[in-house]
Enzyme design. Sequence first.
Site, short mmCIF file in Angstrom:
data_model
loop_
_atom_site.label_atom_id
_atom_site.label_comp_id
_atom_site.label_asym_id
_atom_site.label_seq_id
_atom_site.Cartn_x
_atom_site.Cartn_y
_atom_site.Cartn_z
N GLN A 97 35.98 22.19 93.84
CA GLN A 97 35.72 23.44 94.55
C GLN A 97 37.03 24.12 94.94
O GLN A 97 37.02 25.24 95.43
CB GLN A 97 34.89 23.16 95.81
CG GLN A 97 33.50 22.60 95.52
CD GLN A 97 32.84 22.09 96.79
OE1 GLN A 97 33.01 20.95 97.19
NE2 GLN A 97 32.08 22.95 97.43
N HIS A 115 35.21 27.25 91.61
CA HIS A 115 35.40 28.47 92.39
C HIS A 115 36.59 29.29 91.92
O HIS A 115 37.08 30.15 92.66
CB HIS A 115 35.54 28.12 93.88
CG HIS A 115 34.30 27.53 94.47
ND1 HIS A 115 34.27 26.83 95.65
CD2 HIS A 115 33.01 27.54 94.01
CE1 HIS A 115 33.03 26.44 95.90
NE2 HIS A 115 32.25 26.86 94.92
N CYS A 123 41.02 42.23 86.61
CA CYS A 123 40.72 43.61 86.98
C CYS A 123 39.30 43.71 87.50
O CYS A 123 38.41 42.98 87.03
CB CYS A 123 40.92 44.53 85.77
SG CYS A 123 40.66 46.29 86.16
N CYS A 126 38.03 46.56 84.10
CA CYS A 126 38.19 46.20 82.69
C CYS A 126 38.30 44.68 82.54
O CYS A 126 38.17 43.93 83.51
CB CYS A 126 39.41 46.91 82.08
SG CYS A 126 41.02 46.23 82.55
N CYS A 143 45.86 47.44 88.05
CA CYS A 143 45.80 47.15 86.62
C CYS A 143 46.40 48.31 85.83
O CYS A 143 46.53 49.43 86.33
CB CYS A 143 44.34 46.92 86.21
SG CYS A 143 44.08 46.52 84.47
N GLY A 182 36.40 14.44 99.82
CA GLY A 182 36.96 15.55 100.58
C GLY A 182 36.12 16.81 100.59
O GLY A 182 36.66 17.91 100.70
N SER A 184 32.48 18.63 102.29
CA SER A 184 31.41 18.54 103.28
C SER A 184 30.03 18.65 102.65
O SER A 184 29.02 18.43 103.32
CB SER A 184 31.58 19.64 104.33
OG SER A 184 31.57 20.91 103.70
#
Length: 240
Positions: A97, A115, A123, A126, A143, A182, A184
């Site tokens: 994560q 994640h 961008c 685009c 961009c 590590g 939760s």
Amino acid sequence: MFEAIKEQIKDIQKIVFVTGAGISQESGIPTFRGKDGLWKNYDVMKLATIEAFYDNPKLVWEWYNERRKNIFAAEPNQGHKAISELEKYADVVVLTQNIDGLHQRAGSTKVLELHGSIVKIKCTVCDYEDEIRTEISNAPPLCKCGNILRPDVVWFGEPLSQNVWQKSIVLAGQCDLMVIAGTSLVVSPANTLPIYAKQNNAILIEVNPADTPMSPEMDMVVRDSSANVLPNFTSMFREN
């Protein structure tokens, strides 16, 4: 520490680690929810949303610059290194994560970032994307197409990359052993990964200083930090 299950796991071949902010915190990276969290005067749970970004992209980018600075200064700890070393003895995949890239820097070769990654930008309009490992000096960056660039991370309320998530489900459902370290286990859908492993009759080991909602479902629970525990776990495979 792991003597009780040493015989049970000695022939394990496929290991999946599910890691969260706790393992990175041991490298000095503050967590969202911890008492030492970044930017105490702000609700960071609200900063990490697309709505906050469009409302004040400069503020969000300043926050991410601070996070990037902390992350780039951090080093992989003994927990990261133990997971990496385990690749010598088993087929190891990390489903993380975390967005800091510390697993890869420690040497892990099979890492799926649920994640996203803080070193990547993309961008808002685009298909431009890139990796930047330095401070973003002009916030918000633009961009070439003229639109705003954003961190290539998954914010609250956004879906995970379906490609990454589907691969993660398959890997979780194929493993013989899952180590949840590590985290939760309160953030969805990552917190469902142990369920897929359990459906394959995989052994579940939780390494976390505090209880999680799935602690009762674990085959073994170790109430300590990843940096303290995982080197001992890897040493069992080294000795076999």
